[in-house]
Design a protein around this motif. Structure first.
Motif, PDB file in Angstrom:
ATOM      1  N   GLN A 164     112.476  40.756  42.611  1.00 58.93           N
ATOM      2  CA  GLN A 164     113.931  40.468  41.937  1.00 58.93           C
ATOM      3  C   GLN A 164     114.194  38.944  42.146  1.00 58.93           C
ATOM      4  N   ILE A 165     113.230  38.299  42.998  1.00 57.65           N
ATOM      5  CA  ILE A 165     113.715  37.157  43.778  1.00 57.65           C
ATOM      6  C   ILE A 165     112.792  35.909  42.807  1.00 57.65           C
ATOM      7  N   PRO A 166     113.500  34.738  42.620  1.00 58.90           N
ATOM      8  CA  PRO A 166     112.357  33.831  41.832  1.00 58.90           C
ATOM      9  C   PRO A 166     111.538  33.021  42.921  1.00 58.90           C
ATOM     10  N   HIS A 167     110.425  33.090  42.869  1.00 61.38           N
ATOM     11  CA  HIS A 167     109.695  32.869  43.725  1.00 61.38           C
ATOM     12  C   HIS A 167     108.314  32.115  43.203  1.00 61.38           C
ATOM     13  N   ARG A 168     107.510  31.404  43.988  1.00 63.03           N
ATOM     14  CA  ARG A 168     106.209  31.048  43.867  1.00 63.03           C
ATOM     15  C   ARG A 168     105.119  31.708  44.570  1.00 63.03           C
ATOM     16  N   THR A 169     103.776  31.963  44.083  1.00 64.29           N
ATOM     17  CA  THR A 169     102.751  32.754  44.882  1.00 64.29           C
ATOM     18  C   THR A 169     101.772  31.854  45.021  1.00 64.29           C
ATOM     19  N   ILE A 170     101.254  31.935  46.468  1.00 60.07           N
ATOM     20  CA  ILE A 170      99.703  31.592  46.678  1.00 60.07           C
ATOM     21  C   ILE A 170      98.681  32.545  46.833  1.00 60.07           C
ATOM     22  N   VAL A 171      97.616  32.792  46.214  1.00 56.56           N
ATOM     23  CA  VAL A 171      96.696  33.868  46.420  1.00 56.56           C
ATOM     24  C   VAL A 171      95.221  33.464  46.853  1.00 56.56           C
ATOM     25  N   TRP A 172      94.888  34.037  47.832  1.00 52.67           N
ATOM     26  CA  TRP A 172      93.459  33.605  48.282  1.00 52.67           C
ATOM     27  C   TRP A 172      92.523  35.011  48.150  1.00 52.67           C
ATOM     28  N   GLU A 173      91.533  34.944  47.392  1.00 55.81           N
ATOM     29  CA  GLU A 173      90.882  36.190  47.225  1.00 55.81           C
ATOM     30  C   GLU A 173      89.278  35.868  47.382  1.00 55.81           C
ATOM     31  N   ASP A 174      88.584  36.579  48.219  1.00 58.21           N
ATOM     32  CA  ASP A 174      87.169  36.301  48.680  1.00 58.21           C
ATOM     33  C   ASP A 174      86.623  38.023  48.679  1.00 58.21           C
ATOM     34  N   ARG A 175      86.005  37.962  47.452  1.00 60.98           N
ATOM     35  CA  ARG A 175      85.603  39.475  47.017  1.00 60.98           C
ATOM     36  C   ARG A 175      84.175  39.807  48.005  1.00 60.98           C
ATOM     37  N   LEU A 176      83.518  38.741  48.078  1.00 60.25           N
ATOM     38  CA  LEU A 176      82.169  39.077  48.981  1.00 60.25           C
ATOM     39  C   LEU A 176      82.629  39.439  50.287  1.00 60.25           C
ATOM     40  N   ALA A 177      83.709  38.833  50.956  1.00 58.89           N
ATOM     41  CA  ALA A 177      83.971  39.090  52.251  1.00 58.89           C
ATOM     42  C   ALA A 177      85.081  40.275  52.388  1.00 58.89           C
ATOM     43  N   GLY A 178      85.534  40.682  51.006  1.00 54.58           N
ATOM     44  CA  GLY A 178      86.646  41.521  51.041  1.00 54.58           C
ATOM     45  C   GLY A 178      87.970  41.172  51.842  1.00 54.58           C
ATOM     46  N   VAL A 179      88.441  40.007  51.211  1.00 54.11           N
ATOM     47  CA  VAL A 179      89.774  39.514  51.902  1.00 54.11           C
ATOM     48  C   VAL A 179      90.751  39.172  50.717  1.00 54.11           C
ATOM     49  N   TYR A 180      91.759  39.716  50.702  1.00 55.79           N
ATOM     50  CA  TYR A 180      93.005  39.016  49.813  1.00 55.79           C
ATOM     51  C   TYR A 180      94.209  38.817  50.647  1.00 55.79           C
ATOM     52  N   LYS A 181      94.710  37.838  50.267  1.00 54.26           N
ATOM     53  CA  LYS A 181      95.845  37.364  50.995  1.00 54.26           C
ATOM     54  C   LYS A 181      96.926  36.759  49.869  1.00 54.26           C
ATOM     55  N   ARG A 182      98.284  36.964  50.075  1.00 53.39           N
ATOM     56  CA  ARG A 182      99.196  36.660  49.130  1.00 53.39           C
ATOM     57  C   ARG A 182     100.330  36.334  49.661  1.00 53.39           C
ATOM     58  N   LEU A 183     101.019  34.904  49.592  1.00 54.81           N
ATOM     59  CA  LEU A 183     102.102  34.665  49.897  1.00 54.81           C
ATOM     60  C   LEU A 183     103.142  34.357  48.950  1.00 54.81           C
ATOM     61  N   PRO A 213     103.740  21.041  54.385  1.00 52.17           N
ATOM     62  CA  PRO A 213     103.782  20.574  52.868  1.00 52.17           C
ATOM     63  C   PRO A 213     102.459  21.415  52.219  1.00 52.17           C
ATOM     64  N   THR A 214     101.760  21.895  52.954  1.00 51.33           N
ATOM     65  CA  THR A 214     100.372  22.570  52.343  1.00 51.33           C
ATOM     66  C   THR A 214     100.355  23.851  52.720  1.00 51.33           C
ATOM     67  N   PRO A 215     101.239  24.754  52.181  1.00 54.80           N
ATOM     68  CA  PRO A 215     101.294  26.048  52.844  1.00 54.80           C
ATOM     69  C   PRO A 215     100.030  26.961  52.555  1.00 54.80           C
ATOM     70  N   GLU A 216      99.364  26.677  51.683  1.00 56.72           N
ATOM     71  CA  GLU A 216      97.832  27.207  51.260  1.00 56.72           C
ATOM     72  C   GLU A 216      97.005  27.402  52.373  1.00 56.72           C
ATOM     73  N   ASP A 217      97.276  26.223  53.459  1.00 56.19           N
ATOM     74  CA  ASP A 217      96.264  26.178  54.593  1.00 56.19           C
ATOM     75  C   ASP A 217      96.601  27.379  55.470  1.00 56.19           C
ATOM     76  N   MET A 218      97.659  28.078  55.602  1.00 56.37           N
ATOM     77  CA  MET A 218      97.920  29.158  56.366  1.00 56.37           C
ATOM     78  C   MET A 218      97.348  30.690  56.006  1.00 56.37           C
ATOM     79  N   LEU A 219      96.517  30.268  54.602  1.00 54.94           N
ATOM     80  CA  LEU A 219      95.965  31.432  54.037  1.00 54.94           C
ATOM     81  C   LEU A 219      94.513  31.095  54.349  1.00 54.94           C
ATOM     82  N   LEU A 220      93.857  29.988  54.471  1.00 56.90           N
ATOM     83  CA  LEU A 220      92.659  30.137  54.540  1.00 56.90           C
ATOM     84  C   LEU A 220      91.995  30.232  55.974  1.00 56.90           C
ATOM     85  N   PRO A 221      90.624  30.835  55.905  1.00 51.75           N
ATOM     86  CA  PRO A 221      90.291  31.441  56.996  1.00 51.75           C
ATOM     87  C   PRO A 221      90.098  30.303  57.996  1.00 51.75           C
ATOM     88  N   THR A 222      90.358  30.467  59.392  1.00 53.37           N
ATOM     89  CA  THR A 222      90.406  29.577  60.350  1.00 53.37           C
ATOM     90  C   THR A 222      88.849  29.072  60.412  1.00 53.37           C
TER      91      THR A 222
END
Lengths: 838, 117
Positions: free
Chosen positions: A343-362, A398-407
């Motif tokens: 319902q809310i206007p937003h933007r989406t950041i997605v990180w997907e790694d099919r090999l490791a089986g990881v999916y993240k969405r903000l 300023p770079t919120p995508e950093d929060m998704l990347l594997p440490t």
């Protein structure tokens, strides 16, 4: 005296009692004295339904209990189990149970919970169809499951997948049928659901989506499911987990207001339409919401408990964040805030790694400033931080995508420091509603500086346990902020790191634990520092560990591996996995004579199980007489160097991997290290010895050998990394001497090579510069120390066999020659024995 | 409720073994009647402790083979299987679990160790 009656003794009903007592003890008493009567319709007191599937892996019903029956009695609570309230007389203010007990109330708290929703599908009454809610349900499933082969779980939500894990644990072929086009439709989006499906299928669970069950087939026992699309799935066991429906029948019958789709209507004070009757947990309908999670139920319990104890107005229930994080069959799944943002206007950041089986969405606000919610599958380490960021509307970097990347490996600073940016009123433990401020105060003012103390002091982390990593970060960061140095010291008895202690022992030459404790420690020691010091003493001096048996860990103490039932297994060295026919015969004869269970291990050796402690020296004597020696399978030391058959036999081989493996195993056997060491040598790039999954692995090339280090299998498998290419045999050995000694000297206790490398500042590049370029100028010393270990090697078994005093320690009783009569074995059904149930 | 056999009048002392049968700063198991008792010697403080040999977690006869030590001065033993630790004074589990063990008084006289049961 106010009579409080609780209808229902589930998790929330129990929590209400606990909170009522706790708040009362904290001094909330202006509501006057009270008596507390609790009715539960199940035969046992409240238990932890969230961890029900643990019952299948052997946790007893008692261990699942929220509190034993004696707790209620000790606190003056009148608990009546197997009693179902069937009637409320709101005029007379009494409740009546199905056996006719009548109790008067001033306040009635309804915590009747929910029942599984069973869709009215034809044939649903057939035998072999179960629901998943109570311990009795599980017992029935377990009994039926013994004769079943294929289980189908209806429902691909949270509970359904838990039930699927239970079926999988029972050894059944497991299928999950979901009506929606994806798994966990309420928590995950399409891509997240697909990733979860992939993970589940890797684990052997078959998933059927968009399936509507039309009929259960079978005469009186279920034989299969027929779907609306005409397809059929055979099954001899079905678990229905299609959702819950609130238990509101008592409320309905008593004339309380209920929702059109079920649930007892409550206001913000959690009062029903009768102000003397409250409803909490899964039976309550607040603001058109039923909360099917434990945390909001606990929150409601606390709110009602507080209200009943104060005359002044108290907290109200303002809805609850439905964010969840859980481990489903070993797969992390989390969703928080608004996971879909439909319902809310937003933007989406997605990180997907099919090999490791990881999916993240903000989901972030359009201006990129705030986090609205998100979904995590496969890796939910960042959950707590992300949840707090969204809940507290913290401004995003300023770079919120950093929060998704594997440490990045070795970079643990960022997440840890981030927790301090949270406001003090941020809820860290949502099960117990504990804020960051409370935790930090406990650290600074109550000296709660470890997780155990925090749990005791604040109760945080005692519920689902999901916040424990964040609690650890908070402790560390709070201490740092106070200027206290946070070092990984051994334990309360030694204010030293392992590396510091290692250097002190090497320089000052202490030889016994008593000397080390007297010089550098305090108290009597413990099960943490004793084996750690034992390992340091063994690495530095290479003395016999059997001479200081009382400080050795479980297996080192008896130079054998303890197994279920109290017996030991014996594993002689079979270097490189090469063994003669004569020696095989000796192993067979010894196993036969002592009636030992035989198993080939993953490290190309033969393990003999079921030896009593008094038999060990006799078995070793026969083995050492035949030319065997200890395989150190019990030690934090070199285990095996596995090899493929290599160029002597194999048509692809380019080097003699067997000979090199045997040479390396004999070189490093007996080297004591912070953790076990495993190795492998492969004769060509096909890598049949799996050398890249070892602490050090060597792979033959046309020109020589490639050396890999810091890999492992186990819980967190890691590939070894390339240290040197195309080196000859001598160089390889020299590098290994240096690498191993560097690790032995600097690792923490029980830290394997891969996590050690992670923590090593500069990582692999630095390790190369030490081992190859000698930047520390230590390589001469490393090689010398290794040579000392090699020169002083002795077979630990032989040393005990030949020493009457040491031998005499191998008996069960010191005042009787008897053996332990509780040892018991049964047949494993395949011609060998196994320990009786433990 | 006070059970009678806990009163000192009815406590009876049983010979376990000579002091020399027990490793310094370690434990050993003795058999008294049909019971298995774990006996520990803390040479550091010159104290002796005894408890049931069975670990209540997995019901294994094993505690005598556990590592001993102290937690903030409280003497304890750690089970060799899963490192559940128990106070040798109160028998309470120190990891926050509900398990507990029986502990018994120990007396040393003329080089002989006695257990009070």
């Amino acid at each position: 005296m106010k009579n409080i009656v609780v209808a229902g003794n589930g998790m929330v009903g129990y929590k209400f009692c606990e909170k009522l007592l706790a708040r009362h003890n904290e001094g909330l008493t202006d509501g006057g004295q009270f008596s507390l009567t609790v009715f539960g319709e199940e035969p046992r007191p409240a238990y932890d339904r969230v961890h029900l599937s643990a019952y299948f892996s052997g946790t007893s019903a008692d261990a699942l209990a929220m509190a034993p029956a004696s707790w209620y009695a000790d606190n003056g609570i009148d608990l009546r189990t197997s009693q179902c309230i069937t009637h409320i007389d709101r005029e007379a203010k009494t409740v009546t149970t199905h056996t006719g007990q009548v109790v008067a109330y001033d306040t009635l708290v309804m915590a009747t919970g929910s029942a599984p929703f069973v869709p009215p599908v034809p044939g649903v009454q057939k035998d072999g169809i179960f629901v998943y809610r109570t311990i009795e349900d599980l017992e029935a499933m377990l009994a039926w499951g013994k004769r079943a082969t294929r289980a189908v779980v209806i429902g691909g939500g949270l509970l359904g997948l838990e039930a699927a894990k239970a079926a999988l644990d029972m050894g059944l072929e497991t299928h999950v049928v979901e009506f929606a086009p994806r798994l966990m439709p309420r928590q995950l989006d399409e891509a997240g659901g697909a990733m979860l499906r992939q993970k589940m299928e890797e684990l052997g669970i078959r998933i059927h989506l968009s399936k509507n069950t039309a009929e259960f087939e079978g005469y009186d026992r279920v034989t299969g499911l027929r779907f609306a699309d005409g397809s059929v799935l055979e099954a001899d066991m079905v678990v229905v987990s299609a959702g819950i429906k609130p238990r509101d029948e008592l409320a309905r019958q008593s004339g309380l207001a209920v929702g059109s789709r079920g649930g007892i209507l409550v206001n913000d004070l959690l009062q029903t339409s009768d102000p003397d009757i409250y409803a909490i947990g899964e039976c309550a309908l607040h603001n058109s919401m039923i909360y099917g999670l434990v945390a909001p139920g606990y929150d409601m319990a606390d709110i009602v408990a507080t209200q009943l104890l104060t005359s002044t107005s108290a907290k109200t229930f303002a809805g609850f964040d439905m964010s969840t994080k859980l481990k489903l069959i070993g797969v992390d799944v989390a969703s928080f805030g608004d996971p879909f943002c439909e319902q809310i206007p937003h933007r989406t950041i997605v990180w997907e790694d099919r090999l490791a089986g990881v999916y993240k969405r903000l989901n972030i606000t359009e201006d990129g400033k705030h986090l609205l919610g998100g979904i995590l599958v496969g890796d939910a380490e960042a959950y707590n931080m992300l949840l707090q960021t969204s809940k507290n509307r913290m401004v995003l970097p300023p770079t919120p995508e950093d929060m998704l990347l594997p440490t990045r490996k070795g970079d643990t600073s960022s997440a840890g420091a981030g927790v301090m940016a949270l406001p003090d009123d941020a809820t860290v433990c949502s099960c117990e509603a504990i804020t960051k401020g409370t935790i930090c105060t406990a650290v600074t003012e109550k000296d709660a500086t470890n997780i155990l103390a925090i749990k005791k002091c604040t109760k945080a982390g005692t519920g689902c346990g999901g916040c424990v990593p964040m609690l650890n970060d908070l402790i560390t960061e709070t201490l740092k902020a106070q200027g206290k140095i946070v070092r990984k010291v051994l334990c309360e008895h030694f204010d030293l790191t392992r590396q510091e202690l290692y250097d002190l022992v090497r320089i000052n030459g202490q030889k016994t634990y008593a000397e080390v404790l007297a010089q550098y420690g305090k108290g009597c020691g413990c099960e943490v520092c004793k084996p750690a010091v034992a390992s340091v003493l063994a690495s530095v001096h290479n003395q016999l560990v059997a001479r200081q048996a009382v400080i050795q860990d479980t297996n080192d103490k008896y130079l054998a591996n303890i197994q279920r039932g109290g017996t030991y297994s014996v594993m002689p060295r079979i270097a490189g996995g090469e063994i003669t026919a004569d020696k095989l015969i000796v192993l067979g004869e010894v196993a036969k004579k002592y009636d030992l269970y035989c198993k080939i291990t993953g490290g190309q050796r033969i393990d003999l199980f079921g030896a009593r402690v008094d038999q060990l020296p006799y078995i070793w004597e026969e083995l050492t007489d035949a030319g065997f020696e200890s395989g150190h399978a019990y030690g934090k030391s070199l285990r095996t160097v596995k090899s493929c058959v290599g160029s002597t036999w194999c048509r692809y081989g380019v080097q003699d991997s067997v000979a090199f493996a045997i040479e390396l195993e004999n070189r490093y056997k007996g080297l004591r290290s912070p953790h076990k060491l495993k190795s492998g040598v492969s004769g060509c790039a096909r890598e049949c010895a799996e050398a890249q999954s070892k602490d050090f692995g060597i792979i033959a090339t046309e020109k020589g050998w490639n050396l890999y280090v810091c890999g492992n299998g186990g819980v967190t498998p890691r590939h070894a990394q390339l240290l040197a290419t195309d080196i000859d045999r001598e160089t390889c050995i020299r590098y290994l001497d240096r690498f191993l000694m560097f690790y032995v000297k600097t690792a923490e206790p029980l830290q394997r090579t891969a996590p050690w490398l992670d923590k090593l500042e500069g990582g692999m590049a630095y390790l190369k510069s030490v081992v190859i370029d000698d930047v520390l100028g230590m390589n001469g010393q490393f090689e010398q120390e290794m040579q000392h270990v090699i020169d002083t090697y002795q077979c630990e078994w032989k040393s005990v066999v030949d020493d009457e005093e040491l031998r005499s320690q191998y008996r069960h009783f010191v005042n009787a020659g008897d053996t332990d009569e509780t040892l018991a074995f049964v047949s494993n059904g395949r011609g060998q024995k196994q320990p009786a149930q433990w | 409720m006070v059970t009678e056999f806990e009163t000192p009048e009815t406590l009876s002392w049983h010979i376990a073994a000579p002091v020399s049968a027990f490793p310094a700063d370690g434990g050993a198991c003795v058999k008294i009647g049909e019971r298995q008792i774990a006996v520990f010697n803390f040479s550091h403080t010159n104290e002796w402790y005894a408890c049931q040999n069975m670990c209540p977690h997995k019901m294994q006869m094993i505690l005598s083979r556990g590592l001993t030590g102290d937690q903030n001065g409280e003497p304890k033993v750690a089970c060799p299987y899963h490192k559940k630790t128990f106070s040798l004074c109160t028998g309470e589990n120190l990891n926050g679990d509900d398990y507990r063990i029986e502990t018994y008084p120990v007396r040393v006289e003329a080089g002989m160790v006695y257990i009070g049961l």
